[in-house]
Scaffold this active site. Structure first.
Site, mmCIF file in Angstrom:
data_model
loop_
_atom_site.group_PDB
_atom_site.id
_atom_site.type_symbol
_atom_site.label_atom_id
_atom_site.label_comp_id
_atom_site.label_asym_id
_atom_site.label_seq_id
_atom_site.Cartn_x
_atom_site.Cartn_y
_atom_site.Cartn_z
ATOM 1 C CE LYS A 133 6.131 -7.054 10.755
ATOM 2 N NZ LYS A 133 5.128 -6.765 11.809
ATOM 3 N NE ARG B 120 -2.660 -8.463 12.266
ATOM 4 C CZ ARG B 120 -2.741 -7.157 11.974
ATOM 5 N NH1 ARG B 120 -3.903 -6.534 12.054
ATOM 6 N NH2 ARG B 120 -1.669 -6.515 11.604
ATOM 7 N NE ARG C 61 -3.135 -5.016 7.219
ATOM 8 C CZ ARG C 61 -1.924 -5.357 7.657
ATOM 9 N NH1 ARG C 61 -0.871 -4.626 7.302
ATOM 10 N NH2 ARG C 61 -1.760 -6.405 8.421
ATOM 11 N NE ARG D 240 -2.022 -1.083 9.452
ATOM 12 C CZ ARG D 240 -1.268 -2.139 9.695
ATOM 13 N NH1 ARG D 240 0.039 -2.058 9.588
ATOM 14 N NH2 ARG D 240 -1.809 -3.269 10.071
ATOM 15 N NE ARG E 77 3.249 -12.962 10.508
ATOM 16 C CZ ARG E 77 3.247 -11.752 9.965
ATOM 17 N NH1 ARG E 77 4.051 -11.472 8.968
ATOM 18 N NH2 ARG E 77 2.454 -10.832 10.416
HETATM 19 P P1 G5P Z 1 1.512 -8.375 7.734
HETATM 20 O O1 G5P Z 1 1.013 -7.509 6.670
HETATM 21 O O2 G5P Z 1 2.938 -8.770 7.758
HETATM 22 P P2 G5P Z 1 1.745 -7.655 10.534
HETATM 23 O O3 G5P Z 1 0.569 -7.988 11.383
HETATM 24 O O4 G5P Z 1 2.961 -8.400 10.823
HETATM 25 O O5 G5P Z 1 1.092 -7.701 9.091
HETATM 26 P P3 G5P Z 1 1.599 -4.949 10.194
HETATM 27 O O6 G5P Z 1 0.207 -4.901 10.782
HETATM 28 O O7 G5P Z 1 1.752 -4.760 8.728
HETATM 29 O O8 G5P Z 1 2.282 -6.232 10.658
HETATM 30 P P4 G5P Z 1 3.865 -3.266 10.758
HETATM 31 O O9 G5P Z 1 4.265 -3.366 9.337
HETATM 32 O O10 G5P Z 1 4.793 -3.837 11.785
HETATM 33 O O11 G5P Z 1 2.414 -3.846 11.012
HETATM 34 O O12 G5P Z 1 3.600 -1.766 11.180
HETATM 35 P P5 G5P Z 1 3.363 -0.425 10.287
HETATM 36 O O13 G5P Z 1 2.316 -0.653 9.268
HETATM 37 O O14 G5P Z 1 4.668 0.146 9.869
HETATM 38 O O15 G5P Z 1 2.790 0.523 11.448
HETATM 39 C C1 G5P Z 1 1.515 0.279 12.000
HETATM 40 C C2 G5P Z 1 0.753 1.609 12.125
HETATM 41 O O16 G5P Z 1 1.388 2.397 13.126
HETATM 42 C C3 G5P Z 1 0.755 2.479 10.838
HETATM 43 O O17 G5P Z 1 -0.478 3.160 10.774
HETATM 44 C C4 G5P Z 1 1.902 3.471 11.088
HETATM 45 O O18 G5P Z 1 1.716 4.695 10.372
HETATM 46 C C5 G5P Z 1 1.784 3.675 12.597
HETATM 47 N N1 G5P Z 1 3.025 4.004 13.281
HETATM 48 C C6 G5P Z 1 4.297 3.598 13.033
HETATM 49 N N2 G5P Z 1 5.141 4.122 13.940
HETATM 50 C C7 G5P Z 1 4.400 4.875 14.796
HETATM 51 C C8 G5P Z 1 4.697 5.662 15.948
HETATM 52 O O19 G5P Z 1 5.839 5.813 16.368
HETATM 53 N N3 G5P Z 1 3.636 6.258 16.573
HETATM 54 C C9 G5P Z 1 2.354 6.146 16.118
HETATM 55 N N4 G5P Z 1 1.355 6.761 16.779
HETATM 56 N N5 G5P Z 1 2.022 5.397 15.028
HETATM 57 C C10 G5P Z 1 3.027 4.776 14.395
HETATM 58 O O20 G5P Z 1 0.668 -9.744 7.774
HETATM 59 C C11 G5P Z 1 -0.729 -9.728 7.695
HETATM 60 C C12 G5P Z 1 -1.250 -11.145 7.691
HETATM 61 O O21 G5P Z 1 -0.768 -11.833 6.537
HETATM 62 C C13 G5P Z 1 -0.461 -13.196 6.841
HETATM 63 C C14 G5P Z 1 -0.972 -13.422 8.269
HETATM 64 O O22 G5P Z 1 -2.320 -13.802 8.216
HETATM 65 C C15 G5P Z 1 -0.829 -12.017 8.883
HETATM 66 O O23 G5P Z 1 -1.657 -11.813 10.007
HETATM 67 N N6 G5P Z 1 0.983 -13.417 6.707
HETATM 68 C C16 G5P Z 1 1.621 -14.565 6.945
HETATM 69 N N7 G5P Z 1 1.168 -15.786 7.357
HETATM 70 C C17 G5P Z 1 2.107 -16.759 7.515
HETATM 71 N N8 G5P Z 1 3.425 -16.571 7.318
HETATM 72 C C18 G5P Z 1 3.918 -15.368 6.904
HETATM 73 N N9 G5P Z 1 5.246 -15.197 6.714
HETATM 74 C C19 G5P Z 1 2.993 -14.302 6.706
HETATM 75 N N10 G5P Z 1 3.131 -13.020 6.320
HETATM 76 C C20 G5P Z 1 1.915 -12.485 6.331
HETATM 77 MG MG MG Z 2 3.362 -4.235 7.603
#
Ligand code: G5P
Ligand code: MG
Length: 223
Positions: A19, A171, A160, A127, A93
């Site tokens: 995302k 998660r 993180r 990451r 979410r």
């Molecule tokens: P976050 O911060 O919203 P998540 O868990 O939803 O966290 P996250 O972990 O931030 O999502 P993302 O944004 O979907 O993941 O993914 P990203 O960061 O772009 O990519 C992940 C990794 O993969 C990176 O290292 C990237 O470089 C790599 N990557 C991407 N594409 C590829 C690929 O094609 N190949 C490879 N090899 N690598 C790749 O929420 C965190 C916490 O905050 C709270 C909750 O506690 C949550 O757990 N929170 C909420 N709680 C309640 N309600 C809400 N609305 C909340 N929002 C946040």
């Molecule tokens: Mg993210």
């Protein structure tokens, strides 16, 4: 592309589905303001605000923070940018959060990144994040130019606290039970667009083409 009316989008997908990565590309290509609920919460933790200190334990354990807390926070931020087109990442979410958003704004489209869980687990443990900006790197996929340093500011990158294998599992569980129903909520409104795959670079051209089409329709509607 220059937008002629405000455009409001949401990006969804399991933790680690890309995302943040895809949002960065959308913001750069289409000029939408990228608002990430996770980045906002981590900024609060980093700045040791009262809210950040209260929410840190839940986040570190991979649990969602309470609906009323996050809804108030995000809706307040959106109110501060009334003239901007935006992309929400990580919010809503839960169905309760989606209803709170609907009460305040009409969402044009919801982009859903459908990436298998086994692909995700490997990504998150390698990451690295620049906390002030939310820019993300990955040792294999998009390494920083200088190891351990942000490409733009040169500041240090961190891992993180919620990217440990156990917390990632929690998660993903929270995503299945609390967030998947939001997909159904938007599907029933006819605004959900799903993109499936295991590689962001292969998913991205489809997202880009979809948004080009969607935004040209939005612009025509105004003309
Ligand atoms: P976050 O911060 O919203 P998540 O868990 O939803 O966290 P996250 O972990 O931030 O999502 P993302 O944004 O979907 O993941 O993914 P990203 O960061 O772009 O990519 C992940 C990794 O993969 C990176 O290292 C990237 O470089 C790599 N990557 C991407 N594409 C590829 C690929 O094609 N190949 C490879 N090899 N690598 C790749 O929420 C965190 C916490 O905050 C709270 C909750 O506690 C949550 O757990 N929170 C909420 N709680 C309640 N309600 C809400 N609305 C909340 N929002 C946040
Ligand atoms: Mg993210």
């Amino acid at each position: 592309m220059v937008l002629q009316r405000l455009f409001r989008a949401v990006i969804m997908g399991p933790p680690g589905s890309g995302k943040g990565t895809v949002s960065g590309r959308i913001a750069k290509t289409f000029g939408l303001e990228h608002i990430s609920s996770g980045d906002i919460l981590r900024a609060n933790i980093n700045a040791k605000t009262e809210l950040g200190l209260l929410m840190k334990a839940s986040i570190d354990q991979g649990q969602l923070v309470p609906d009323h807390v996050i809804s108030r926070l995000i809706l307040r931020d959106l109110k501060a940018i009334p003239q901007s087109s935006w992309l929400l990442d990580g919010f809503p979410r839960t169905v309760t959060q989606a209803e709170a958003l609907d009460d305040a704004y009409s969402v044009d489209t919801v982009i859903n990144l459908n990436v298998p869980f086994h692909t995700i687990k490997e990504r998150l443990t390698s990451r690295w994040t620049h906390l002030p900006s939310g820019r993300v790197y990955n040792v294999d996929f998009n390494p920083p130019k200088e190891p351990g340093r942000d490409d733009v500011t040169g500041e240090p990158l961190v891992q993180r606290d919620d990217d440990t294998p156990e917390t990632v599992t929690r998660r993903l569980k929270a995503y299945e039970t609390q967030t998947e129903p939001v997909l159904e909520y938007y599907r029933s409104k006819g605004i959900l667009e799903t993109f499936s795959g295991t590689e962001t670079n292969k998913i991205w051209p489809h997202v880009e083409a979809f948004l080009h089409k969607k935004l040209s329709v939005v612009n025509k509607g105004v003309a």
